[in-house]
Scaffold this motif. Sequence first.
Motif, PDB file in Angstrom:
ATOM      1  N   ILE A 120      -2.007  15.851  55.618  1.00 30.21           N
ATOM      2  CA  ILE A 120      -1.149  16.092  56.776  1.00 30.21           C
ATOM      3  C   ILE A 120      -0.367  17.373  56.549  1.00 30.21           C
ATOM      4  CG2 ILE A 120       0.764  15.228  58.176  1.00 30.21           C
ATOM      5  CD1 ILE A 120      -0.127  12.393  57.222  1.00 30.21           C
ATOM      6  N   LEU A 121      -0.438  18.282  57.510  1.00 35.22           N
ATOM      7  CA  LEU A 121       0.360  19.503  57.478  1.00 35.22           C
ATOM      8  C   LEU A 121       1.687  19.238  58.170  1.00 35.22           C
ATOM      9  CD1 LEU A 121       1.085  22.517  57.318  1.00 35.22           C
ATOM     10  CD2 LEU A 121      -0.368  22.884  59.332  1.00 35.22           C
ATOM     11  N   LEU A 122       2.763  19.394  57.439  1.00 32.39           N
ATOM     12  CA  LEU A 122       4.103  19.361  58.021  1.00 32.39           C
ATOM     13  C   LEU A 122       4.522  20.806  58.251  1.00 32.39           C
ATOM     14  CD1 LEU A 122       6.632  17.899  58.947  1.00 32.39           C
ATOM     15  CD2 LEU A 122       7.442  17.918  56.571  1.00 32.39           C
ATOM     16  N   LEU A 123       4.586  21.184  59.510  1.00 28.01           N
ATOM     17  CA  LEU A 123       4.907  22.557  59.904  1.00 28.01           C
ATOM     18  C   LEU A 123       6.289  22.551  60.532  1.00 28.01           C
ATOM     19  CD1 LEU A 123       3.662  25.443  60.110  1.00 28.01           C
ATOM     20  CD2 LEU A 123       2.869  24.797  62.400  1.00 28.01           C
ATOM     21  N   LYS A 124       7.237  23.227  59.876  1.00 24.09           N
ATOM     22  CA  LYS A 124       8.611  23.245  60.367  1.00 24.09           C
ATOM     23  C   LYS A 124       8.983  24.631  60.886  1.00 24.09           C
ATOM     24  CE  LYS A 124      10.768  19.597  57.574  1.00 24.09           C
ATOM     25  NZ  LYS A 124      11.902  19.299  56.660  1.00 24.09           N
ATOM     26  N   LEU A 125       9.562  24.666  62.073  1.00 24.31           N
ATOM     27  CA  LEU A 125      10.216  25.880  62.545  1.00 24.31           C
ATOM     28  C   LEU A 125      11.456  26.047  61.677  1.00 24.31           C
ATOM     29  CD1 LEU A 125       9.958  25.207  66.405  1.00 24.31           C
ATOM     30  CD2 LEU A 125       8.226  26.121  64.833  1.00 24.31           C
ATOM     31  N   ASN A 126      11.585  27.196  61.021  1.00 29.68           N
ATOM     32  CA  ASN A 126      12.526  27.291  59.910  1.00 29.68           C
ATOM     33  C   ASN A 126      13.502  28.456  60.063  1.00 29.68           C
ATOM     34  OD1 ASN A 126      13.690  26.584  57.454  1.00 29.68           O
ATOM     35  ND2 ASN A 126      12.205  27.738  56.243  1.00 29.68           N
ATOM     36  N   ARG A 127      14.285  28.412  61.133  1.00 26.79           N
ATOM     37  CA  ARG A 127      15.437  29.310  61.291  1.00 26.79           C
ATOM     38  C   ARG A 127      16.648  28.444  61.630  1.00 26.79           C
ATOM     39  NH1 ARG A 127      15.190  33.435  65.475  1.00 26.79           N
ATOM     40  NH2 ARG A 127      16.341  34.780  64.040  1.00 26.79           N
ATOM     41  N   PRO A 128      17.001  27.509  60.757  1.00 23.51           N
ATOM     42  CA  PRO A 128      18.025  26.519  61.123  1.00 23.51           C
ATOM     43  C   PRO A 128      19.372  27.124  61.456  1.00 23.51           C
ATOM     44  CG  PRO A 128      17.578  26.473  58.760  1.00 23.51           C
ATOM     45  CD  PRO A 128      16.516  27.331  59.381  1.00 23.51           C
ATOM     46  N   GLU A 129      19.692  28.257  60.831  1.00 21.94           N
ATOM     47  CA  GLU A 129      20.984  28.887  61.111  1.00 21.94           C
ATOM     48  C   GLU A 129      21.045  29.429  62.532  1.00 21.94           C
ATOM     49  OE1 GLU A 129      18.289  32.095  59.416  1.00 21.94           O
ATOM     50  OE2 GLU A 129      18.614  29.929  59.218  1.00 21.94           O
ATOM     51  N   HIS A 130      19.895  29.551  63.196  1.00 18.22           N
ATOM     52  CA  HIS A 130      19.814  30.027  64.579  1.00 18.22           C
ATOM     53  C   HIS A 130      19.188  28.968  65.481  1.00 18.22           C
ATOM     54  CE1 HIS A 130      20.968  33.817  62.868  1.00 18.22           C
ATOM     55  NE2 HIS A 130      19.815  34.003  62.251  1.00 18.22           N
ATOM     56  N   MET A 131      19.270  27.712  65.083  1.00 13.78           N
ATOM     57  CA  MET A 131      18.696  26.600  65.844  1.00 13.78           C
ATOM     58  C   MET A 131      17.210  26.838  66.123  1.00 13.78           C
ATOM     59  SD  MET A 131      21.833  25.660  68.446  1.00 13.78           S
ATOM     60  CE  MET A 131      21.032  24.171  69.064  1.00 13.78           C
ATOM     61  N   ASN A 132      16.554  27.496  65.150  1.00 12.30           N
ATOM     62  CA  ASN A 132      15.109  27.745  65.195  1.00 12.30           C
ATOM     63  C   ASN A 132      14.683  28.516  66.448  1.00 12.30           C
ATOM     64  OD1 ASN A 132      14.747  26.266  62.740  1.00 12.30           O
ATOM     65  ND2 ASN A 132      14.879  24.373  63.929  1.00 12.30           N
ATOM     66  N   ALA A 133      15.561  29.429  66.888  1.00  7.13           N
ATOM     67  CA  ALA A 133      15.232  30.257  68.049  1.00  7.13           C
ATOM     68  C   ALA A 133      13.936  31.025  67.803  1.00  7.13           C
ATOM     69  CB  ALA A 133      16.375  31.221  68.350  1.00  7.13           C
ATOM     70  N   PHE A 134      13.167  31.165  68.846  1.00  7.34           N
ATOM     71  CA  PHE A 134      11.810  31.722  68.798  1.00  7.34           C
ATOM     72  C   PHE A 134      11.852  33.243  68.803  1.00  7.34           C
ATOM     73  CE2 PHE A 134       7.747  32.899  70.802  1.00  7.34           C
ATOM     74  CZ  PHE A 134       6.844  32.039  70.190  1.00  7.34           C
ATOM     75  N   THR A 135      11.011  33.854  67.980  1.00  4.19           N
ATOM     76  CA  THR A 135      10.885  35.307  67.927  1.00  4.19           C
ATOM     77  C   THR A 135       9.410  35.685  67.974  1.00  4.19           C
ATOM     78  OG1 THR A 135      10.739  35.369  65.508  1.00  4.19           O
ATOM     79  CG2 THR A 135      12.957  35.489  66.472  1.00  4.19           C
ATOM     80  N   VAL A 136       9.143  36.965  68.144  1.00  5.11           N
ATOM     81  CA  VAL A 136       7.761  37.432  68.099  1.00  5.11           C
ATOM     82  C   VAL A 136       7.165  37.161  66.728  1.00  5.11           C
ATOM     83  CG1 VAL A 136       6.244  39.445  68.303  1.00  5.11           C
ATOM     84  CG2 VAL A 136       8.170  39.173  69.877  1.00  5.11           C
ATOM     85  N   GLU A 137       7.964  37.299  65.695  1.00  9.97           N
ATOM     86  CA  GLU A 137       7.500  36.987  64.345  1.00  9.97           C
ATOM     87  C   GLU A 137       7.081  35.521  64.243  1.00  9.97           C
ATOM     88  OE1 GLU A 137       8.946  37.717  59.762  1.00  9.97           O
ATOM     89  OE2 GLU A 137      10.485  37.361  61.274  1.00  9.97           O
ATOM     90  N   MET A 138       7.880  34.623  64.791  1.00  2.42           N
ATOM     91  CA  MET A 138       7.519  33.209  64.777  1.00  2.42           C
ATOM     92  C   MET A 138       6.238  32.968  65.555  1.00  2.42           C
ATOM     93  SD  MET A 138       9.719  29.847  66.011  1.00  2.42           S
ATOM     94  CE  MET A 138      10.975  30.004  64.742  1.00  2.42           C
ATOM     95  N   CYS A 139       6.072  33.653  66.678  1.00  5.13           N
ATOM     96  CA  CYS A 139       4.831  33.560  67.449  1.00  5.13           C
ATOM     97  C   CYS A 139       3.627  33.869  66.576  1.00  5.13           C
ATOM     98  CB  CYS A 139       4.872  34.514  68.642  1.00  5.13           C
ATOM     99  SG  CYS A 139       3.264  34.911  69.366  1.00  5.13           S
ATOM    100  N   ASN A 140       3.649  34.980  65.897  1.00  2.00           N
ATOM    101  CA  ASN A 140       2.513  35.397  65.085  1.00  2.00           C
ATOM    102  C   ASN A 140       2.263  34.460  63.913  1.00  2.00           C
ATOM    103  OD1 ASN A 140       1.560  37.862  66.424  1.00  2.00           O
ATOM    104  ND2 ASN A 140       3.591  38.647  65.937  1.00  2.00           N
TER     105      ASN A 140
END
Length: 327
Positions: free
Chosen positions: A44-64
């Motif tokens: 099982i892959l556990l994939l976490k959005l990992n910008r907790p200090e910014h409430m995991n706000a989405f960026t182009v970097e996160m997209c890629n």
Amino acid sequence: LSGLVGSEMCIRDSFQGEHPVSGEENHYLTSQYQTLSYEVSEHILLLKLNRPEHMNAFTVEMCNELIHAFDHASNDDDVRAIVVTGEGRAFCAGMDLSKEGNVFGLDETMQPTLSDLNDRFSDDDIVQGVRDTGGRVALSIFRCKKPVIAAINGAAVGIGATMTCAMDIRLACEHTRIGFVFSKVGIVPEACSSWFLPRIVGISKALEWTMTAEIFKADEAKDAGFVNKVVPAAELLEEAMKIARSIAERSAVSVAMIRQMMYRNSAFSHPADAHRIESLGMFYTSLQDGKEGVASFLEKRPSDFKGKVSSEMPPFFPWWNDEESSD
């Protein structure tokens, strides 16, 4: 709740390929993500959005990085299911709106037309400068051969809500808040959500949520069928992992086929079209993991499925023109 943080350095040059790289290079890249954590355990892959200090706000970097992660996991036989959640108290608070210039990463010097999107869908300048980043992530989820479970552990607003539409199973906790807030900021829904959302909740509820742009609670999402369950926050991740473990015990080839059949066959205009795909699917899977499944049933023992999605999918797979789900 919609991205209130500073801009991030874009790494699109590292992750812009249509297909993932392989071997040691791919392992290195997954370990070097800047906006995600990527951990595989017990298939099982556990994939976490990992910008907790910014409430995991989405960026182009996160997209890629998300595109790379889903493409990598799709062909990794050690991964049989994917759980996506957010680090900290939010799932994803939307797009990072503090970036200078076009906050969505689009090239304002261009004047794209529908013909450009039809004829040059995968051209680099269209991919990087015109196509919405959420849509590119949604298509990477859509083409993935592994089931994707969203454990929505807090705020899921804007892209934080729409990216989950492409995921197969959505779970929420009592703290979850969801908002399709696009009309509130003068834009339109993205991440292919105008295709996914009405199929999940119906056209009327999809229109209500997207036109009012109101933020709503997990119970409303469950009542509408958007999330399967609402559980206490302390139990959310384990509930998602429980479902993932159940899926991981099944035939990986069977699960990959089922996932694509449900999405793609339900869009056919006649059930006979689904019958054609199901017939070929039954024929070829019965020659592979199907034999083990029958034998284990008759012998009253657990199945030991060996089929690999990386190299042993039925010969007619994929049965669709995949150009428009490529990046």
